[in-house]
Design a protein around this motif. Structure first.
Motif, PDB file in Angstrom:
ATOM      1  N   UNK A  85      32.196  29.124  72.835  1.00  0.00           N
ATOM      2  CA  UNK A  85      32.192  30.251  73.756  1.00  0.00           C
ATOM      3  C   UNK A  85      32.983  29.942  75.020  1.00  0.00           C
ATOM      4  N   UNK A  86      33.963  29.063  74.910  1.00  0.00           N
ATOM      5  CA  UNK A  86      34.809  28.730  76.065  1.00  0.00           C
ATOM      6  C   UNK A  86      34.098  27.867  77.097  1.00  0.00           C
ATOM      7  N   UNK A  87      32.987  27.211  76.673  1.00  0.00           N
ATOM      8  CA  UNK A  87      32.222  26.410  77.648  1.00  0.00           C
ATOM      9  C   UNK A  87      32.108  24.946  77.213  1.00  0.00           C
ATOM     10  N   UNK A  88      31.989  24.105  78.235  1.00  0.00           N
ATOM     11  CA  UNK A  88      31.729  22.676  78.013  1.00  0.00           C
ATOM     12  C   UNK A  88      30.719  22.257  79.070  1.00  0.00           C
ATOM     13  N   UNK A  89      30.073  21.122  78.881  1.00  0.00           N
ATOM     14  CA  UNK A  89      29.174  20.651  79.944  1.00  0.00           C
ATOM     15  C   UNK A  89      27.944  19.984  79.392  1.00  0.00           C
ATOM     16  N   UNK A  90      27.010  19.702  80.301  1.00  0.00           N
ATOM     17  CA  UNK A  90      25.761  19.038  79.913  1.00  0.00           C
ATOM     18  C   UNK A  90      24.606  19.940  80.333  1.00  0.00           C
ATOM     19  N   UNK A  91      23.761  20.266  79.386  1.00  0.00           N
ATOM     20  CA  UNK A  91      22.649  21.186  79.632  1.00  0.00           C
ATOM     21  C   UNK A  91      21.343  20.387  79.722  1.00  0.00           C
ATOM     22  N   UNK A  92      20.544  20.720  80.705  1.00  0.00           N
ATOM     23  CA  UNK A  92      19.303  19.968  80.916  1.00  0.00           C
ATOM     24  C   UNK A  92      18.086  20.820  80.574  1.00  0.00           C
ATOM     25  N   UNK A  93      17.152  20.199  79.855  1.00  0.00           N
ATOM     26  CA  UNK A  93      15.861  20.821  79.611  1.00  0.00           C
ATOM     27  C   UNK A  93      14.780  19.922  80.190  1.00  0.00           C
ATOM     28  N   UNK A  94      13.635  19.880  79.534  1.00  0.00           N
ATOM     29  CA  UNK A  94      12.564  18.999  79.959  1.00  0.00           C
ATOM     30  C   UNK A  94      12.567  17.779  79.045  1.00  0.00           C
ATOM     31  N   UNK A  95      12.984  16.635  79.571  1.00  0.00           N
ATOM     32  CA  UNK A  95      13.092  15.387  78.800  1.00  0.00           C
ATOM     33  C   UNK A  95      14.092  15.493  77.648  1.00  0.00           C
ATOM     34  N   UNK A  96      14.966  16.458  77.753  1.00  0.00           N
ATOM     35  CA  UNK A  96      16.002  16.649  76.727  1.00  0.00           C
ATOM     36  C   UNK A  96      17.291  17.085  77.409  1.00  0.00           C
ATOM     37  N   UNK A  97      18.418  16.650  76.842  1.00  0.00           N
ATOM     38  CA  UNK A  97      19.732  17.104  77.330  1.00  0.00           C
ATOM     39  C   UNK A  97      20.641  17.339  76.144  1.00  0.00           C
ATOM     40  N   UNK A  98      21.570  18.247  76.308  1.00  0.00           N
ATOM     41  CA  UNK A  98      22.558  18.466  75.252  1.00  0.00           C
ATOM     42  C   UNK A  98      23.941  18.619  75.871  1.00  0.00           C
ATOM     43  N   UNK A  99      24.912  17.895  75.363  1.00  0.00           N
ATOM     44  CA  UNK A  99      26.270  17.930  75.908  1.00  0.00           C
ATOM     45  C   UNK A  99      27.261  18.504  74.907  1.00  0.00           C
ATOM     46  N   UNK A 100      28.184  19.310  75.419  1.00  0.00           N
ATOM     47  CA  UNK A 100      29.202  19.955  74.584  1.00  0.00           C
ATOM     48  C   UNK A 100      30.572  19.563  75.118  1.00  0.00           C
ATOM     49  N   UNK A 101      31.363  18.920  74.284  1.00  0.00           N
ATOM     50  CA  UNK A 101      32.631  18.351  74.750  1.00  0.00           C
ATOM     51  C   UNK A 101      33.766  18.729  73.792  1.00  0.00           C
ATOM     52  N   UNK A 102      34.520  19.792  74.101  1.00  0.00           N
ATOM     53  CA  UNK A 102      35.616  20.186  73.200  1.00  0.00           C
ATOM     54  C   UNK A 102      36.727  19.128  73.190  1.00  0.00           C
TER      55      UNK A 102
END
Ligand SMILES: Cc1cc2nc3c(=O)[nH]c(=O)nc-3n(C[C@H](O)[C@H](O)[C@H](O)COP(=O)(O)OP(=O)(O)OC[C@H]3O[C@@H](n4cnc5c(N)ncnc54)[C@H](O)[C@@H]3O)c2cc1C
Length: 395
Positions: free
Chosen positions: A216-233
């Protein structure tokens, strides 16, 4: 001291085999690099460019290809310049392409922090195998001994070369040894510099999608609670992703009765916004890696003993929370290269004579800076992995 004199100082009883036939290039500074990871290969390429006679010893085979992706920040670019690798590095394809927005999202996909273009460091994102091929290409002319584990027997001193032994018993002596043998460095232990490792308290899955993927044209690191998800094109349209979760040490998919780490990652992030599951699903099972994350229990105050220098994770294993581990390894390689280049330019009759002094300068240059990074990474990890009930998926 001449090369002949140096050779005479090898301890009695040492067998000097063909691999040790490194005393023939009179006048050259002979350097052995232990480890063909990012730090080791970068050091080998830079030191060879500086005029040293370098050989690399890597215990794995040439075809063991590193998986997943890696982000390098502007300090890596500066290090590449010092290593003499700037031109190739500038041409190496990297992501993300134009028009990709860097954001931080919540587990429900809501963007909470869009980073304006000016606030984004000039980060470059690579597939690790592309970076490795570039470094191998940059080491052209440097002998690389694959499938060859070596250990340090003697760290040497002002008037004594350092000694290595290979698994088959062959010994060799060197003016300088760069030990870039990774997180669990045996050299660090041999030099009595090992503070032990600290489990960070969280585990990371990483993968690269098998084909092009839409973020969706996005990159970055998303934070939750004790969890993270990173998207790197990446440059070729594939996407490198990482997924971090607080877990007890040593847990594996198999131990939890799951078929694969891909399944474990998918299950862990099942409640997150749909793009997360799609990236995991679009990755081949064999390409999903999992590692518990560690750093050195305490930063090292020196990176050397005698004629042996630690570099890369061997010197400063840190958590990946700032994406600076490899970058710091490149800075080590650049610092060693600059020091050796200066020493060789000085035209000393015996360039190996002041290696101990050179490594003292290396430790002073690199250890304090790497210690600050290690501590900052640890702090960032603690903040990022906090429990935040309001940021749980569905909250
Ligand atoms: C999940 C995760 C994400 C990361 N993301 C980033 C990022 O985005 N950016 C970044 O800069 N860093 C990142 N890092 C950190 C980065 O991966 C490491 O800092 C870097 O790869 C370390 O490189 P190295 O050459 O020091 O060690 P290694 O890559 O571990 O290489 C050491 C080499 O030495 C060899 N070896 C070991 N012992 C011997 C021996 N006795 N004889 C011969 N060979 C030997 C090993 O086989 C290995 O090839 C990340 C790390 C993790 C875990």
């Amino acid at each position: 001291m001449s090369a002949v004199q140096l050779t005479r100082q090898i301890p009695q009883g040492a067998t000097i085999g063909p691999m040790a036939d490194n005393s023939t290039e009179r006048g050259a500074l002979r350097i052995a690099v232990i480890g063909g990871g990012i730090a080791g290969l970068a050091a080998a390429a830079g030191l060879a460019n500086a005029g040293a006679a370098v050989e690399v010893f890597e215990r794995s085979s040439r075809d063991s290809v590193p998986g997943a992706g890696i982000s390098l920040f502007p300090n890596s670019r500066a290090a590449m310049r010092t290593l003499g690798l700037s031109d190739g590095y500038e041409r190496l394809s990297h992501g993300p392409g134009a028009g990709v927005r860097t954001v931080m999202r919540r587990p429900n996909g809501k963007v909470v922090l869009p980073f304006p273009a000016w606030a984004r460091p000039k980060v470059r994102m690579f597939h690790r195998s592309a970076l490795r091929e570039f470094l191998l290409e940059s080491c052209r002319g440097v002998p690389i001994h694959w499938d060859t584990a070596v250990t340090v027997d003697d760290d040497g001193g002002p008037h004594r070369r350092a000694m290595l032994t290979a698994a088959d018993g062959q010994q060799s002596s060197w003016d300088l040894v760069v030990a870039a043998d990774g997180l669990r460095s045996a050299t660090r232990r041999f030099l009595s510099l090992d503070p032990g490792l600290r489990y960070a308290g969280y585990t990371a899955w990483r993968g690269v999608t098998r084909g092009r993927a839409d973020t969706g044209g996005m990159a970055g690191e998303d934070w939750g609670s004790r969890q993270r998800f990173g998207t790197v094109p990446l440059a070729d349209g594939r996407v490198y992703w990482f997924a971090v979760a607080t877990k007890a040490e040593g847990r594996t998919a198999a131990a939890e009765g799951l078929a694969s780490e891909k399944e474990a990652a998918a299950l862990e992030f099942a409640d997150w916004y749909p793009g997360v599951g799609a990236l995991i699903a679009g990755t081949d099972e064999a390409d999903v890696l999992r590692h518990d994350l560690y750093d050195l229990a305490r930063p090292l105050s020196v990176f050397h003993r005698g004629r042996v220098a630690l570099a890369g994770d061997a010197a400063h294993a840190m958590t990946p929370d700032l994406g600076q581990g490899a970058g710091a390894g490149l800075e080590d390689a650049a610092a060693l290269t600059a020091l050796v280049r200066t020493a060789l330019a000085g035209g000393a009759a015996e360039p190996g004579a002041d290696v101990v002094g050179l490594l003292e300068r290396y430790s002073r240059l690199r250890a304090p800076k790497a210690a600050r990074l290690l501590r900052a990474s640890r702090l960032m990890g603690r903040v990022a992995q906090r429990e935040r009930k309001a940021w749980r998926p569905g909250a």
